[in-house]
Enzyme design. Structure first.
Site, PDB file in Angstrom:
ATOM      1  N   TYR A  84     -39.925 -49.119 -14.486  1.00  0.00           N
ATOM      2  CA  TYR A  84     -38.545 -48.939 -14.377  1.00  0.00           C
ATOM      3  C   TYR A  84     -38.132 -47.356 -14.721  1.00  0.00           C
ATOM      4  O   TYR A  84     -37.560 -46.666 -14.017  1.00  0.00           O
ATOM      5  CB  TYR A  84     -37.802 -49.864 -14.898  1.00  0.00           C
ATOM      6  CG  TYR A  84     -36.309 -49.756 -14.871  1.00  0.00           C
ATOM      7  CD1 TYR A  84     -35.597 -49.823 -13.801  1.00  0.00           C
ATOM      8  CD2 TYR A  84     -35.596 -49.551 -15.937  1.00  0.00           C
ATOM      9  CE1 TYR A  84     -34.171 -49.504 -13.527  1.00  0.00           C
ATOM     10  CE2 TYR A  84     -34.224 -48.989 -15.995  1.00  0.00           C
ATOM     11  CZ  TYR A  84     -33.450 -49.128 -14.640  1.00  0.00           C
ATOM     12  OH  TYR A  84     -32.126 -48.949 -14.674  1.00  0.00           O
TER      13      TYR A  84
ATOM     14  N   LYS B  16     -36.942 -44.256 -12.299  1.00  0.00           N
ATOM     15  CA  LYS B  16     -35.431 -43.560 -12.422  1.00  0.00           C
ATOM     16  C   LYS B  16     -35.561 -42.053 -12.536  1.00  0.00           C
ATOM     17  O   LYS B  16     -34.794 -41.420 -12.125  1.00  0.00           O
ATOM     18  CB  LYS B  16     -34.771 -44.210 -13.732  1.00  0.00           C
ATOM     19  CG  LYS B  16     -34.292 -45.759 -13.239  1.00  0.00           C
ATOM     20  CD  LYS B  16     -33.714 -45.937 -12.158  1.00  0.00           C
ATOM     21  CE  LYS B  16     -32.201 -45.620 -12.275  1.00  0.00           C
ATOM     22  NZ  LYS B  16     -30.963 -45.972 -10.993  1.00  0.00           N
TER      23      LYS B  16
HETATM   24  N1  LIG Z   1     -27.339 -52.403 -16.124  1.00  0.00           N
HETATM   25  C1  LIG Z   1     -27.531 -51.223 -17.109  1.00  0.00           C
HETATM   26  O1  LIG Z   1     -27.326 -51.560 -18.114  1.00  0.00           O
HETATM   27  C2  LIG Z   1     -27.801 -49.836 -16.461  1.00  0.00           C
HETATM   28  C3  LIG Z   1     -27.930 -49.132 -17.214  1.00  0.00           C
HETATM   29  C4  LIG Z   1     -28.086 -47.691 -16.693  1.00  0.00           C
HETATM   30  C5  LIG Z   1     -28.185 -47.557 -15.284  1.00  0.00           C
HETATM   31  N2  LIG Z   1     -28.258 -48.528 -14.691  1.00  0.00           N
HETATM   32  C6  LIG Z   1     -28.488 -48.490 -13.014  1.00  0.00           C
HETATM   33  O2  LIG Z   1     -27.334 -48.889 -12.425  1.00  0.00           O
HETATM   34  C7  LIG Z   1     -27.442 -49.286 -11.151  1.00  0.00           C
HETATM   35  C8  LIG Z   1     -27.106 -50.448 -11.077  1.00  0.00           C
HETATM   36  O3  LIG Z   1     -27.538 -51.452 -11.875  1.00  0.00           O
HETATM   37  P1  LIG Z   1     -27.017 -52.935 -12.220  1.00  0.00           P
HETATM   38  O4  LIG Z   1     -26.886 -53.281 -13.536  1.00  0.00           O
HETATM   39  O5  LIG Z   1     -25.603 -53.060 -11.501  1.00  0.00           O
HETATM   40  O6  LIG Z   1     -28.104 -53.881 -11.334  1.00  0.00           O
HETATM   41  P2  LIG Z   1     -27.791 -55.003 -10.319  1.00  0.00           P
HETATM   42  O7  LIG Z   1     -29.234 -55.476  -9.915  1.00  0.00           O
HETATM   43  O8  LIG Z   1     -26.597 -55.563 -10.996  1.00  0.00           O
HETATM   44  O9  LIG Z   1     -27.111 -54.094  -8.960  1.00  0.00           O
HETATM   45  C9  LIG Z   1     -28.125 -53.578  -8.130  1.00  0.00           C
HETATM   46  C10 LIG Z   1     -27.765 -53.818  -6.758  1.00  0.00           C
HETATM   47  O10 LIG Z   1     -28.699 -53.036  -5.949  1.00  0.00           O
HETATM   48  C11 LIG Z   1     -29.052 -53.841  -4.895  1.00  0.00           C
HETATM   49  N3  LIG Z   1     -30.180 -53.507  -4.257  1.00  0.00           N
HETATM   50  C12 LIG Z   1     -31.456 -53.742  -4.873  1.00  0.00           C
HETATM   51  N4  LIG Z   1     -32.430 -53.252  -4.058  1.00  0.00           N
HETATM   52  C13 LIG Z   1     -31.735 -52.938  -2.845  1.00  0.00           C
HETATM   53  C14 LIG Z   1     -32.413 -52.261  -1.638  1.00  0.00           C
HETATM   54  N5  LIG Z   1     -33.649 -52.407  -1.465  1.00  0.00           N
HETATM   55  N6  LIG Z   1     -31.454 -52.073  -0.802  1.00  0.00           N
HETATM   56  C15 LIG Z   1     -30.099 -52.118  -0.893  1.00  0.00           C
HETATM   57  N7  LIG Z   1     -29.507 -52.679  -2.137  1.00  0.00           N
HETATM   58  C16 LIG Z   1     -30.554 -53.008  -3.063  1.00  0.00           C
HETATM   59  C17 LIG Z   1     -28.760 -55.383  -5.413  1.00  0.00           C
HETATM   60  O11 LIG Z   1     -28.853 -56.199  -4.423  1.00  0.00           O
HETATM   61  C18 LIG Z   1     -27.649 -55.098  -6.281  1.00  0.00           C
HETATM   62  O12 LIG Z   1     -26.493 -55.562  -5.812  1.00  0.00           O
HETATM   63  C19 LIG Z   1     -29.094 -49.302 -10.925  1.00  0.00           C
HETATM   64  O13 LIG Z   1     -29.391 -47.931 -10.129  1.00  0.00           O
HETATM   65  C20 LIG Z   1     -29.648 -49.105 -12.430  1.00  0.00           C
HETATM   66  O14 LIG Z   1     -30.625 -48.257 -12.682  1.00  0.00           O
HETATM   67  C21 LIG Z   1     -27.898 -49.937 -15.076  1.00  0.00           C
HETATM   68  C1  LIG Z   2     -36.035 -58.620 -29.065  1.00  0.00           C
HETATM   69  C2  LIG Z   2     -34.708 -59.514 -28.618  1.00  0.00           C
HETATM   70  C3  LIG Z   2     -34.438 -60.188 -29.796  1.00  0.00           C
HETATM   71  O1  LIG Z   2     -32.916 -60.730 -29.546  1.00  0.00           O
HETATM   72  C4  LIG Z   2     -33.724 -58.576 -27.884  1.00  0.00           C
HETATM   73  C5  LIG Z   2     -34.187 -58.057 -26.696  1.00  0.00           C
HETATM   74  C6  LIG Z   2     -33.101 -57.199 -26.014  1.00  0.00           C
HETATM   75  C7  LIG Z   2     -33.543 -56.418 -24.782  1.00  0.00           C
HETATM   76  C8  LIG Z   2     -33.630 -57.534 -23.714  1.00  0.00           C
HETATM   77  C9  LIG Z   2     -32.735 -55.443 -24.474  1.00  0.00           C
HETATM   78  C10 LIG Z   2     -32.646 -54.391 -25.429  1.00  0.00           C
HETATM   79  C11 LIG Z   2     -32.129 -53.138 -24.666  1.00  0.00           C
HETATM   80  C12 LIG Z   2     -31.871 -53.334 -23.323  1.00  0.00           C
HETATM   81  C13 LIG Z   2     -31.908 -52.338 -22.454  1.00  0.00           C
HETATM   82  C14 LIG Z   2     -30.757 -51.067 -22.709  1.00  0.00           C
HETATM   83  O2  LIG Z   2     -29.623 -51.721 -23.256  1.00  0.00           O
HETATM   84  C15 LIG Z   2     -30.685 -50.324 -21.512  1.00  0.00           C
HETATM   85  C16 LIG Z   2     -31.131 -50.529 -20.296  1.00  0.00           C
HETATM   86  C17 LIG Z   2     -30.985 -49.363 -19.404  1.00  0.00           C
HETATM   87  C18 LIG Z   2     -30.842 -49.715 -17.822  1.00  0.00           C
HETATM   88  O3  LIG Z   2     -31.252 -48.773 -17.232  1.00  0.00           O
HETATM   89  C19 LIG Z   2     -31.162 -51.138 -17.668  1.00  0.00           C
HETATM   90  C20 LIG Z   2     -31.150 -52.205 -18.634  1.00  0.00           C
HETATM   91  C21 LIG Z   2     -31.655 -51.608 -19.727  1.00  0.00           C
HETATM   92  C22 LIG Z   2     -33.246 -51.733 -19.685  1.00  0.00           C
HETATM   93  C23 LIG Z   2     -31.417 -52.693 -21.071  1.00  0.00           C
HETATM   94  C24 LIG Z   2     -32.459 -54.139 -20.603  1.00  0.00           C
HETATM   95  C25 LIG Z   2     -32.389 -55.214 -21.831  1.00  0.00           C
HETATM   96  C26 LIG Z   2     -32.790 -54.624 -23.131  1.00  0.00           C
HETATM   97  C27 LIG Z   2     -34.090 -54.086 -23.095  1.00  0.00           C
END
Ligand SMILES: NC(=O)c1ccc[n+]([C@@H]2O[C@H](COP(=O)([O-])OP(=O)(O)OC[C@H]3O[C@@H](n4cnc5c(N)ncnc54)[C@H](O)[C@@H]3O)[C@@H](O)[C@H]2O)c1
Ligand SMILES: C[C@@H](CO)CCC[C@@H](C)[C@H]1CC[C@H]2[C@@H]3[C@H](O)C=C4C[C@@H](O)CC[C@]4(C)[C@H]3CC[C@]12C
EC number: 1.1.1.-
Length: 369
Positions: free
Chosen positions: A159, A163
């Site tokens: 992952y 990214k």
């Molecule tokens: N959730 C977090 O904490 C977090 C943190 C940093 C960055 N991000 C980034 O933010 C973005 C959104 O993440 P999210 O948490 O909303 O995830 P999410 O899974 O809820 O949303 C991702 C969306 O992308 C769509 N998708 C996946 N594969 C696809 C494809 N092949 N074609 C078209 N659509 C597709 C999914 O259906 C979904 O609706 C991602 O790029 C993720 O890397 C998320």
């Molecule tokens: C050891 C467990 C005891 O309670 C806790 C496990 C927690 C993990 C599941 C999460 C800790 C940190 C999180 C990630 C972080 O917040 C940032 C992220 C970046 C984003 O791009 C995607 C989601 C995530 C990887 C997020 C996922 C969940 C954790 C690993």
């Protein structure tokens, strides 16, 4: 987006617009982008909530499509002024194969860039991630860092690798000539761990706590700090960055910005308790209740079980060596770069963000929604 056209209505495309963040970006654009004329929402799985948006003044076009399919992306991008590319496969639990993660996150992003170039779309905002930086495989802390803080960014997990590569592609594409001869302007936003309405992992913890009689058990020392960011503020930063990319192209083009707001720095578990506490859960223990070596052992056991069970079922628990390392490594951001470059200020205070998240957990946490 010429000067003469102050009143020109713009076409926006949001990829991944039905995801956790994507839905907030879509709603934020409709609320806060006065120049919006058409909003295209592109996703592999379209949400039923999109229907209610179609009755408003802005034309909302739902496009079911796959970012890995270049022709589908090109058709969606054609005629759009701005693309917010948030679609991605967020998987740190081993649910998807490394190949699929790469295809969606890297090839999907490449397809978006090429579609912009071919069709003449000039403005591209990419949702990157803090994981492009870290935590690294060595578990080095990143303490109150900013976009210029030196850090050994070493990744092995599919992952963060995907990214990082996708972000590099987006930044490298800045300045490329699009159809019509004008330059493409790109930037990347790097959210830390996002929380708020729609956050599945928060809901999973809530349900787990309910199953355990209203308790969660501390596994990570309270001293390990994480910087988290409210989804509404992440969405707002996307909307603002997309709006300002033309006017401030020279400053913003090819830049990265951490997504930040006023959420307090806390351990992952203590931060979750800000919401789960008011929903009736209790975090047991002021120190981790199990020794770290046992967590390491259980995380490794989960990897083995995942591999053994793969022919029968998908076993993908929250705990694995990667998520344990993440949870156990301080990663906090302190920056004002987005404020300086395009005037970003969080739209939601910490109190608002907290209240909204609590209300959401209370409303949907126990239900199947
Ligand atoms: N959730 C977090 O904490 C977090 C943190 C940093 C960055 N991000 C980034 O933010 C973005 C959104 O993440 P999210 O948490 O909303 O995830 P999410 O899974 O809820 O949303 C991702 C969306 O992308 C769509 N998708 C996946 N594969 C696809 C494809 N092949 N074609 C078209 N659509 C597709 C999914 O259906 C979904 O609706 C991602 O790029 C993720 O890397 C998320
Ligand atoms: C050891 C467990 C005891 O309670 C806790 C496990 C927690 C993990 C599941 C999460 C800790 C940190 C999180 C990630 C972080 O917040 C940032 C992220 C970046 C984003 O791009 C995607 C989601 C995530 C990887 C997020 C996922 C969940 C954790 C690993």
């Amino acid at each position: 987006m010429a000067d003469s056209a102050q009143a020109q209505k713009l076409v926006y495309l949001v990829t991944g617009g039905c995801g956790f963040l994507g839905e907030h970006v879509v709603r934020m654009l409709l609320q806060r982008e006065p120049r919006l004329g058409e909003l295209r929402v592109f996703d592999l799985h379209l949400g039923p909530w999109l229907e209610e948006l179609k009755t408003g003044p802005v034309r909302v076009t739902a496009i079911q499509g796959d970012v890995t399919q270049a022709h589908e992306v090109a058709a969606a991008v054609a005629g759009a002024h701005v693309v917010i590319h948030t679609a991605g496969l967020v998987d740190v639990f081993g649910r998807a194969s490394p190949k699929t993660i790469h295809e969606v996150n890297v090839q999907g992003t490449r397809n978006v860039i090429e579609a912009c170039v071919q069709t003449g779309t000039r403005f591209l905002v990419y949702t990157s991630s803090m994981e492009v930086v870290g935590p690294n495989t060595k578990g080095h802390p990143f303490y109150r860092g900013n976009e210029d803080t030196p850090y050994e960014a070493v990744h092995r997990h599919p992952y963060p690798c995907s990214k990082a590569l996708a972000e590099w592609l987006v930044l490298e594409a800045n300045g490329r000539k699009v159809c019509g001869g004008l330059p493409l302007v790109t930037c990347a936003l790097r959210p830390t761990g996002i929380y708020g309405e729609g956050h599945q992992i928060m809901r999973d913890f809530y349900r787990q706590g309910l199953r355990l009689g209203g308790r969660l058990f501390r596994a990570i020392p309270a001293s390990v700090e994480h910087g988290r960011v409210y989804v509404g503020n992440v969405a707002w930063m996307h909307v603002l960055a997309a709006r300002e990319l033309e006017r401030r192209a020279a400053r913003m083009g090819g830049q990265v910005y951490f997504c930040y707001d006023g959420s307090p720095y806390k351990s992952y578990e203590d931060f979750n308790m800000e919401f789960l506490g008011p929903c009736g859960l209790r975090l047991v223990g002021t120190r981790p209740l199990v020794p770290y070596w046992l967590l390491v052992f259980l995380a490794a056991l989960n990897v083995l079980l995942q591999w053994l069970l793969r022919p029968l079922l998908l076993y993908a628990p929250l705990l694995n060596p990667y998520t344990l390392a993440m949870a156990n490594t301080t990663f906090t951001v302190s920056t004002d770069k987005a404020q300086r470059h395009f005037g970003y200020e969080p739209l939601f205070s910490w109190e608002d963000s907290r209240t909204r998240t609590i209300l959401w957990v209370q409303a949907t946490g126990g239900s199947a929604q």
